[in-house]
Enzyme design. Structure first.
Site, PDB file in Angstrom:
ATOM      1  N   GLY A 173       0.815  -1.214   0.000  1.00 49.33           N
ATOM      2  CA  GLY A 173       0.000   0.000   0.000  1.00 49.33           C
ATOM      3  C   GLY A 173       0.846   1.260   0.000  1.00 49.33           C
TER       4      GLY A 173
ATOM      5  N   LEU B 169       0.543   3.632  -2.163  1.00 50.65           N
ATOM      6  CA  LEU B 169       0.984   3.441  -3.544  1.00 50.65           C
ATOM      7  C   LEU B 169       1.478   4.731  -4.179  1.00 50.65           C
ATOM      8  CD1 LEU B 169      -1.959   1.132  -4.629  1.00 50.65           C
ATOM      9  CD2 LEU B 169       0.281   0.486  -3.717  1.00 50.65           C
TER      10      LEU B 169
ATOM     11  N   HIS C 254       4.274   1.783  -8.292  1.00 54.24           N
ATOM     12  CA  HIS C 254       3.305   0.678  -8.194  1.00 54.24           C
ATOM     13  C   HIS C 254       2.322   0.733  -9.367  1.00 54.24           C
ATOM     14  CE1 HIS C 254       4.196   1.280  -3.749  1.00 54.24           C
ATOM     15  NE2 HIS C 254       4.481   0.004  -3.914  1.00 54.24           N
TER      16      HIS C 254
ATOM     17  N   GLN D  43       8.236  -9.155   7.753  1.00 50.60           N
ATOM     18  CA  GLN D  43       9.445  -8.628   7.131  1.00 50.60           C
ATOM     19  C   GLN D  43       9.980  -7.372   7.825  1.00 50.60           C
ATOM     20  OE1 GLN D  43       7.168  -8.106   3.344  1.00 50.60           O
ATOM     21  NE2 GLN D  43       8.399  -6.279   3.070  1.00 50.60           N
TER      22      GLN D  43
ATOM     23  N   GLN E 115      15.410  -7.944  -3.632  1.00 52.23           N
ATOM     24  CA  GLN E 115      14.130  -8.629  -3.419  1.00 52.23           C
ATOM     25  C   GLN E 115      13.673  -9.319  -4.704  1.00 52.23           C
ATOM     26  OE1 GLN E 115      10.561  -7.090  -1.161  1.00 52.23           O
ATOM     27  NE2 GLN E 115       9.900  -6.473  -3.189  1.00 52.23           N
TER      28      GLN E 115
ATOM     29  N   LEU F 172      11.194   6.621  -6.592  1.00 52.91           N
ATOM     30  CA  LEU F 172       9.936   6.686  -5.840  1.00 52.91           C
ATOM     31  C   LEU F 172       9.889   5.541  -4.843  1.00 52.91           C
ATOM     32  CD1 LEU F 172       7.247   7.694  -8.498  1.00 52.91           C
ATOM     33  CD2 LEU F 172       8.770   9.115  -7.134  1.00 52.91           C
TER      34      LEU F 172
END
Ligand code: PAF
Length: 282
Positions: A27, A29, A33, A57, A150, A181
């Protein structure tokens, strides 16, 4: 856009689709995204986005409790970007009992760089992504390249578990000044926001130095960290790595890797209390 909060309803709803594509998020965003959602649109017959702030995490001292939750704005932005299904499970829904089965990511990939400074982070990411994959069963899933390590960890996980999911990396979206961003950019004060671009500039100047013939990688990394420190930053790492496995390049393969786009520069540093990460493929 259909909003779904339970795994059972998601499964029933998705039976109508053959090829769901998936963008997992926590979220808050931003345009990064939303670019992934748009990229996902032509790749299947329904774009599923998840919003779930995954406790597993976060380290105890990290920002799980204060992580920005911006539900209304996220829903509007997703609808406008063409999301078909928003899956937003509660913690009780996704973790009804303590998650005893977890994914352990391989140490050579997960205990370096981000994993060194955030122990357990990739185990937590892999565990929730595995579980979300099991709920959505996408044929394609998209992750931003800003979280370079990741993306690589998830690619390896999918490969090693022979999961029938194509993993696609989306280009990092940047502000006009070049700042990558990130949901955590909202923590920056106005002065820190101006300063924040220095992380990507530091990576660029490392790239310039390598292209100009610098061969002492450790000296280069130290200089780059010291330059940020001198501006008041607290860098965790600024590092030259091989794109293929995120290991440091050996001295005798540096020139070859540089000539063949085989390097990536990765950085993580704190400006004020905000930890930013960025990377640059060269
Ligand atoms: O990149 C993120 O936002 C998270 O790590 C992810 C992949 C949604 C898992 O919680």
């Amino acid at each position: 856009m259909k909003i779904i909060h339970t795994i059972a309803e998601l499964r029933t709803y998705l039976t109508a689709f053959k090829h769901p594509t998936f963008v997992p998020t926590m979220g808050n965003l931003h345009a990064g995204h939303l670019a992934l959602v748009r990229q996902a649109k032509p790749l299947g017959d329904a774009v599923v986005v998840s919003i779930f702030v995954n406790r597993l995490q976060f380290l105890p001292h990290e920002d799980f409790d204060t992580y920005p939750r911006t539900w209304e704005a996220d829903c509007q932005a997703l609808e406008a970007a063409g999301c078909d299904v928003l899956f937003a499970p509660s913690e009780k829904e996704l973790y009804p009992v303590p998650q005893g089965f977890t994914i352990q990511a391989p140490t050579e990939l997960a205990n370096i760089l981000e994993g060194h400074f955030r122990p357990g982070f990739f185990g937590g990411v892999c565990t929730v992504v595995m579980k979300l994959f099991s709920c959505v069963q996408p044929h394609v899933a998209l992750f931003g390249k800003k979280d370079y390590q990741q993306l690589m960890v998830i690619r390896r996980m999918v490969q090693q578990f022979a999961m029938p999911i194509e993993i696609i990396g989306g280009t990092t979206q940047r502000s006009d000044d070049g700042l990558a961003l990130s949901s955590r950019n909202t923590y920056l004060s106005p002065t820190e926001r101006v300063e924040a671009v220095q992380l990507s500039l530091a990576l660029k100047s490392m790239a310039d130095a390598l292209r100009a013939g610098e061969t002492d990688v450790m000296a280069l990394e130290t200089r780059a960290m010291q330059a940020l420190e001198a501006r008041g930053w607290k860098p965790d790492y600024l590092s030259v790595r091989q794109r293929s496995n995120l290991q440091p390049p050996s001295a005798n393969e540096l020139a070859f890797l540089l000539a063949n786009s085989g390097l990536v520069l990765l950085g993580a540093a704190r400006v004020g209390n905000t930890r930013l990460i960025d990377n640059l493929e060269i």
